[in-house]
Design an enzyme around this catalytic site. Structure first.
Site, PDB file in Angstrom:
ATOM      1  N   GLU A  98     -26.114   3.802  -9.868  1.00 54.48           N
ATOM      2  CA  GLU A  98     -25.312   2.564  -9.864  1.00 54.48           C
ATOM      3  C   GLU A  98     -24.100   2.702 -10.781  1.00 54.48           C
ATOM      4  OE1 GLU A  98     -26.079   0.605  -7.546  1.00 54.48           O
ATOM      5  OE2 GLU A  98     -27.969   1.644  -7.180  1.00 54.48           O
ATOM      6  N   GLU A 158     -22.200   6.397  -0.995  1.00 55.69           N
ATOM      7  CA  GLU A 158     -23.618   6.572  -1.288  1.00 55.69           C
ATOM      8  C   GLU A 158     -23.979   8.033  -1.500  1.00 55.69           C
ATOM      9  OE1 GLU A 158     -25.094   4.313  -2.348  1.00 55.69           O
ATOM     10  OE2 GLU A 158     -24.118   2.558  -1.517  1.00 55.69           O
TER      11      GLU A 158
END
Ligand SMILES: [Zn+2]
Length: 861
Positions: free
Chosen positions: A301, A323
């Protein structure tokens, strides 16, 4: 996903662009509602009579525009299908600057998206979750990633509640309607990164990294669980600042532990949200895997703070790069922080999962056109994350770590606070490295699947010239040869050893379908391994003699290579490229394996053999389980249940991995009985069990547990001391086999006692429980309407993915018929994949069961 929502294919016009949002929100947690006002500074490119914004499930009560000193009131037309509101003005808005002001209200929903209601321990909260396109459920906005703007937020909350958002608090005061908290303006952000948490939240003490204060926010009473999360965040942030060569951009960093949350975590700029299990950890009882996983997710994150938040994809079609990059970066960062965790070795489990999915005919390329948000949502899978990360890793190896980093830095500098597409990254990497990147990268991301690379000796057994061939790999043996004729630019890395003991590694980019590769060895080769460190995203087929030579010197391979070898052998069995003995011989040779990841990795294929090939309660099953017990039992017996004084972590993890094989797959009665006994001691005193054994022991004891034990688990879920313990006993409920307990677990999935985030996990576990799967499927079909309301979109796909555990061919047709009558658009591709796996499993069973029985009979005597 509620039934009314058909995610729209609608894209906003680009001639009205937001610059700044001033938002006032007033959530009412008791009534489950909120109201608000948004004032949007926009640039209007040419005069317009109508302006279209996104809004979903919001009631817009009034909309006005201010331009050239004139205020006009708009007529508002809402389009639920398109998720928009159209403001129509009596006179056109002139080109230039304008302000749009909208007053609106909405409900706090129960679906973990937009601004949703959550409760824990009798306390109420509201949390936001905006990715991919749910900011429009909180306030009317231009809800596409390319519309970056500043946000100024003020929230009114009842006295005593706290609010957390993207930026630091600028001012707060008591107003007539409650406590008003005003946040500082953010840097330019996409709407999907907007964050708001409201409730009786508490914060940890600050930890500072340079000027950046880092805090963990949590529900009351959990402050003692924040230290490890803070440490992981600070360690990751420091390394990320250095890697990107740009200071952390959002002033402060809040990490929020959310009691009900769909994903693992969400990278809201400056206010990252997590499931509690991934942020709140107890140093005394956390297992190493739980600690590693939390460290990795936190680093993932935080990598997004730069890669994703500061530089954002222009549209959802490049979500994969966000991602893939964050996944790869997290492994890199945590590997640097805690090298003893051997993160890249653990990545082999993820690579294996991505390869298995990508071997299906119903896979998809990493990159695909995305027309709607639903299509973007379907892409949150192992192809996007793990295959993507493996491809990023291959590129880094290909270019060299420094050149790759220089290219990333150049890309960040060029597009900071803006948007970019994948090609911008390839250009930056090419500029920094002087190498060709776009062609190699595009082949891997634009084509579905991956190559099977077959190796043999070009001229004879001892020759150092290898004949290398590639074709597309399919798990389905029946796929026609024509479809396999495909090739990739494969960065091959080959490890070898000669008969006189010298060794080396050769790197070569192989483009053609067949080619000869000359290794750097100067004497006769003893063996070679075609994917050193398992760094490449391909499967390897060694010819039979070469595989035998490898098996004779297995210890010379690194653990991750041994694991990759076993995984490749298993994939070749599935694809009918080799007999099942080919895999079993490798597994048998690994009986004395000392590395925990290798033992753990064998569990996947061995469980498939037990579940899918041998018949339940058959002689073959007894033989198969007996072989596992004989082959892996002695190693477990040597280790015992209790760690020796000063025992290292790898040994502890090996014990847990062996316990999963012996208890979880072989179901050795003595092991199950011992697990049951040790559970009692553990419930008395958590210190009696090594934390790494807690998960397997809780699961194994449940298998032989009665309804009284089930009641204790139910109570333990409610009273758990840590989020991990809660999860452990909750999932343990689905491992019980007594019929009454299975019915109770099924019923609980519809009760508010089980948070929305856990419903699909319980059902998936029940599908994995041989005593529960048929009941679970029946329940699912009968209570579908109610379940559907409790299972969010990402989770539905996971559930559909678990259905092939039902095994019986009859189940496959039932699944097909059921979803034909009850379509689930967000899991459409997953359904095709599951039906394919059903078919492949049946074929595997028919083809390999006789060979398996022979191999086992040879060893049973
Ligand atoms: Zn991510």
């Amino acid at each position: 996903m509620p039934k009314t929502e058909r995610p729209s294919r609608f894209r906003l016009p680009t001639d009205v662009r937001p610059r700044e949002y001033e938002i006032r929100l007033e959530p009412d947690l008791e009534a489950g509602r909120f109201r608000g006002e948004v004032d949007i500074a926009v640039g209007v490119e040419r005069k317009r009579q109508e302006v279209v914004l996104h809004a979903a499930e919001l009631k817009v009560e009034r909309a006005t525009a201010h331009a050239d000193g004139v205020e006009t009131t708009a007529r508002v037309r809402a389009d639920a299908d398109a998720q928009t509101v159209t403001l129509r003005f009596p006179r056109p808005l002139p080109a230039g600057d304008a302000r749009l002001r909208l007053r609106f209200s909405g409900r706090l929903n129960q679906h973990l998206r937009g601004l949703y209601a959550a409760s824990a321990d009798g306390r109420r909260y509201a949390f936001s979750q905006c990715e991919a396109a749910d900011a429009r459920r909180i306030f009317p906005c231009f809800d596409e990633p390319a519309f970056k703007a500043r946000f100024r937020l003020a929230v009114t909350v009842p006295d005593g509640l706290r609010a957390v958002s993207n930026s630091p608090i600028e001012a707060e005061h008591d107003g007539p309607d409650g406590h008003v908290i005003r946040f500082a303006p953010t840097p330019l952000l996409s709407t999907y990164l907007f964050a708001l948490a409201v409730g009786p939240l508490e914060a940890s003490a600050e930890r500072r990294l340079g000027d950046v204060p880092i805090r963990v926010w949590h529900a009351p009473g959990k402050g003692h669980l924040t230290e490890l999360g803070l440490e992981a965040a600070a360690e990751a942030l420091r390394r990320l600042e250095e890697y990107f060569d740009i200071p952390y951009p959002y002033g402060k960093l809040d990490l929020v532990a959310v009691p009900d949350f769909e994903a693992g975590a969400m990278e809201n700029a400056g206010a990252v949200f997590f499931r509690e299990t991934l942020l709140l950890l107890d140093p005394a009882t956390v297992s190493l895997n739980e600690h590693k996983r939390a460290g990795e997710v936190i680093a993932h994150e935080l990598a997004h703070m730069w890669y994703g938040d500061l530089v954002t994809m222009a549209w959802w079609d490049d979500l994969w790069l966000n991602e893939a990059f964050a996944t790869w970066m997290a492994y890199r960062v945590v590997d640097d922080w805690r090298p003893e965790w051997r993160l890249w070795q653990g990545f082999e489990h993820d690579r294996a999962g991505a390869l298995a999915l990508d071997a299906l005919a119903n896979t998809h390329p990493i990159y695909g056109e995305v027309r709607s948000v639903a299509e973007a949502t379907q892409n949150f899978d192992a192809i996007t994350y793990e295959k993507g990360a493996a491809v990023v890793r291959m590129l880094e190896h290909f270019l060299g770590a420094e050149k790759f980093r220089d290219g990333v830095r150049l890309y960040m500098r060029r597009h900071r606070e803006g948007n970019a597409v994948a090609a911008d990254l390839w250009h930056a990497l090419e500029a920094a490295s002087g190498r060709e990147v776009a062609r190699v990268a595009q082949a891997w991301i634009e084509k579905a699947g991956f190559p099977l690379v077959a190796f043999g000796r070009a001229k004879g057994a001892a020759d150092r010239v290898l004949r290398v061939r590639q074709e597309r790999f399919f798990a389905d043996p029946k796929v026609a040869a024509a479809r396999r004729r495909d090739r990739w630019p494969v960065p091959l890395v080959v490890r070898w050893r000669t008969t006189d003991g010298s060794s080396g590694v050769d790197r070569v980019l192989v483009d053609r379908a067949a080619t000869d590769v000359t290794l750097g060895a100067d004497t006769r080769l003893r063996w070679y391994f075609g994917n050193a460190e398992a760094g490449g995203f391909y499967r390897v087929l060694h010819d039979a003699a070469d595989r035998t030579a490898l098996l004779e010197d297995l210890a010379a391979l690194t653990p991750v290579e041994r694991l990759a070898l076993a995984n490749d052998q298993w994939a070749l069995v599935r694809a009918a490229k080799g007999p099942i003995e080919g895999f079993l011989d490798v597994a048998d040779a690994l009986g004395d394996e000392t590395d925990y990841d290798v033992v753990e990795g064998l569990g996947g294929p061995l469980a498939v053999v037990d579940e899918q090939i041998v018949a339940p309660e058959s002689v073959e099953q007894a033989h198969f389980r007996g072989w596992i017990a004989r082959r892996f039992g002695p190693a477990f017996a040597r280790l015992g249940w209790v760690p020796a004084a000063g025992e290292d972590d790898p040994t502890r993890l090996r014990r847990a991995a062996l316990l999963r094989l012996l208890g979880g797959i072989a179901e050795a009665p003595a092991v199950l009985a011992e697990a049951r006994a040790r559970l009692d001691a553990y419930l008395e005193d958590r210190g009696t069990l090594d934390p790494n054994l807690a998960d397997p022991v809780v699961g194994l004891a449940a298998r032989v547990g009665d309804e009284a034990l089930y009641d204790r688990y139910r109570a333990l879920v409610a009273e758990a001391r840590t989020p991990q313990e809660r999860r452990r006993f909750l999932l343990g409920l689905a491992a019980f086999r007594a019929p009454a307990t299975i019915r109770r677990t099924l019923d609980s999935t519809l009760s508010p006692d089980i948070p929305t985030q856990d419903v699909a996990f319980l059902l998936m576990r029940l599908l994995g429980n041989p005593a529960g799967r048929a009941e679970a499927w029946k329940f699912l079909t009968r209570r579908w309407a109610a379940l559907r309301r409790r299972i969010p979109p990402l989770m539905i796909s996971r559930l559909v993915e678990a259905l092939p555990s039902l095994r019986e061919p009859r189940a496959a047709s039932e699944v097909r018929a059921f979803f034909a009558a009850h379509p689930v658009p967000e899991a459409a591709r997953t359904l095709k994949q599951s039906l394919e796996v059903f078919r492949l499993n049946a074929e595997l069973r028919r083809r390999t069961a006789p060979e398996l029985a022979r191999w086992l009979a040879d060893r049973a005597g």
